[in-house]
Design an enzyme around this catalytic site. Structure first.
Site, PDB file in Angstrom:
ATOM      1  N   ASP A   1      -9.153   6.599  -1.052  1.00  0.00           N
ATOM      2  CA  ASP A   1      -7.987   6.908  -2.295  1.00  0.00           C
ATOM      3  C   ASP A   1      -8.342   7.885  -2.929  1.00  0.00           C
ATOM      4  O   ASP A   1      -9.592   7.553  -3.356  1.00  0.00           O
ATOM      5  CB  ASP A   1      -6.926   6.276  -1.820  1.00  0.00           C
ATOM      6  CG  ASP A   1      -7.483   5.083  -2.509  1.00  0.00           C
ATOM      7  OD1 ASP A   1      -8.393   4.711  -3.561  1.00  0.00           O
ATOM      8  OD2 ASP A   1      -6.851   4.782  -4.096  1.00  0.00           O
TER       9      ASP A   1
ATOM     10  N   TYR B   1      -5.807   6.523   4.843  1.00  0.00           N
ATOM     11  CA  TYR B   1      -6.125   5.246   3.905  1.00  0.00           C
ATOM     12  C   TYR B   1      -4.849   3.806   3.992  1.00  0.00           C
ATOM     13  O   TYR B   1      -5.800   2.661   4.390  1.00  0.00           O
ATOM     14  CB  TYR B   1      -5.885   6.494   2.513  1.00  0.00           C
ATOM     15  CG  TYR B   1      -5.595   5.071   1.292  1.00  0.00           C
ATOM     16  CD1 TYR B   1      -6.151   4.236   0.979  1.00  0.00           C
ATOM     17  CD2 TYR B   1      -4.080   3.916   1.183  1.00  0.00           C
ATOM     18  CE1 TYR B   1      -6.949   3.385  -0.168  1.00  0.00           C
ATOM     19  CE2 TYR B   1      -4.362   3.044   0.156  1.00  0.00           C
ATOM     20  CZ  TYR B   1      -5.091   2.610  -0.559  1.00  0.00           C
ATOM     21  OH  TYR B   1      -5.421   1.685  -1.274  1.00  0.00           O
TER      22      TYR B   1
ATOM     23  N   GLU C   1       0.794  -1.242   0.028  1.00  0.00           N
ATOM     24  CA  GLU C   1      -0.061   0.313  -0.177  1.00  0.00           C
ATOM     25  C   GLU C   1       0.962   1.100  -0.182  1.00  0.00           C
ATOM     26  O   GLU C   1       0.561   2.528  -0.450  1.00  0.00           O
ATOM     27  CB  GLU C   1      -0.680  -0.270   0.958  1.00  0.00           C
ATOM     28  CG  GLU C   1      -1.895  -1.412   1.511  1.00  0.00           C
ATOM     29  CD  GLU C   1      -2.788  -1.000   0.261  1.00  0.00           C
ATOM     30  OE1 GLU C   1      -3.312   0.376  -0.634  1.00  0.00           O
ATOM     31  OE2 GLU C   1      -3.351  -1.651  -0.311  1.00  0.00           O
TER      32      GLU C   1
END
Ligand code: SF4
Length: 354
Positions: free
Chosen positions: A141, A123, A40
């Site tokens: 996002d 996020y 991520e």
């Protein structure tokens, strides 16, 4: 804002499409929270295709949080070389160190705790919690905001940071409590492959639920005000070698743009002085045999470098400018370098110099 009326049907359509069509990505074959965290962080601001080889190499070199926690900075930056936004790598390592030191090596499983880790924003927290631990938490996002703004006709400006909160609330209202991992990844996948800036609505699995599609307004959303104009800075870089075939580089400061990476002598061309004058003024040396290498643009988030690069020799009488060292080609190869320097170095190696 509109609502989605048949939420269960919406979730079922999204999830069955995701399970059928999802791309086979290396971080989708694991539920290891550390691996998902790494992926991520890499995926922020970077395309999937670019990330895949970096992710695989990173996990191979730092297979556990302990190995990353104890890695030295040069090795870490070398793994990130070319990926950009290098503070991400430093923050990831700092966050992982906190997990090793304060949480016995277990990534915390609550939003409150995971959000205290360095570099873990709302996020990343939601992505790791939902994908690794199955916790129903939002992971919003830019892709998810684009999809949701169209589904629900949300017209708030997504360039304003506080707008994200609106999307976090609507995702929490819609999220599949049984399978939040697939729900969040389904929204991300939809945004990445179907509900793109130019949406492919005819292929969309949730078209029946989409308010923007029904009103024919999908191309108007999301609302996003234009960024302020990018500042353009002309920059010259000098690949300077000595008679032994060694190259002159220095490490950039530990804070700021491209922190800690290695570069050739570089100057900003902000006045009318000639190149030799500027080089002498800044580095106190005379360069000889100036030859063009490459001209290109390098775009950061807020500035653009218009880069011209030159091959040059230093006269034998000059002393090495302060902060610089000469390195053999093998040593240059092993130093972590930012993309503009990598480009120049690759061109030198190819020998494509006029
Ligand atoms: Fe996006 Fe079109 Fe699907 Fe609506 S119908 S979610 S605009 S791809």
């Amino acid at each position: 804002m509109q609502i989605i009326k048949k939420k269960d049907e919406f979730r079922a359509s999204l999830l069955s499409w995701y399970h059928r069509e999802k791309r086979d990505l290396p971080w989708r074959n694991t539920s290891n929270p550390y691996y998902i965290w790494v992926s991520e962080v890499m995926l922020q601001q970077t395309r999937v295709d670019t990330v895949i080889p970096y992710y695989e190499r990173f996990i191979e070199n730092f297979p556990t949080m302990e190995t990353l926690a104890t890695a030295n900075e040069n090795d870490l930056l070398k793994m990130w070389e070319g990926l950009g936004y290098y503070s991400r790598a430093r923050n990831l390592q700092a966050g992982v160190r906190e997990v090793v030191e304060n949480y016995g090596g277990e990534v915390p499983a609550t939003r409150k705790e995971i959000s205290t880790l360095k570099g873990v924003g709302p996020y990343t927290a939601g992505a790791v919690l939902s994908i690794a631990y199955g916790v129903p938490e939002h992971a919003v996002d830019g892709n998810v905001m684009r999809v949701m703004s169209r589904l629900l006709l949300i017209e708030d400006d997504i360039a304003i940071p506080r707008t994200k909160k609106i999307f976090e609330v609507v995702v929490m209202d819609l999220i599949d409590k049984e399978d939040p991992s697939s729900f969040n990844q389904g929204l991300m996948e939809l945004g990445a492959t179907i509900c793109t800036p130019k949406p492919k609505c005819l292929l969309c699995p949730v078209r029946d639920f989409c308010n923007a599609f029904h009103e024919g307004r999908q191309e108007e959303l999301p609302v996003k005000t234009k960024k302020t104009k990018m500042k353009v800075i002309p920059v010259a870089s000098f690949a300077v070698h000595n008679a032994h075939g060694e190259w002159l580089l220095r490490q950039r400061p530990s804070k700021g743009l491209l922190a800690g990476l290695w570069e050739f002598p570089m100057i900003e061309l902000v006045d009318d002085k000639t190149l030799p004058e500027k080089v002498h003024e800044q580095f106190g040396v005379e360069l000889q045999g100036l030859t063009d290498i490459l001209t290109f643009k390098h775009i950061f988030s807020h500035i653009t470098w218009e880069m011209t690069s030159y091959l040059a020799r230093m006269t034998g009488t000059d002393s090495i400018p302060q902060g610089f060292q000469f390195f053999t080609p093998e040593e240059v190869e092993s130093l972590p370098k930012p993309v503009p320097v990598l480009k120049i170095w690759e061109e030198i190696k190819r020998g494509r110099i006029d």
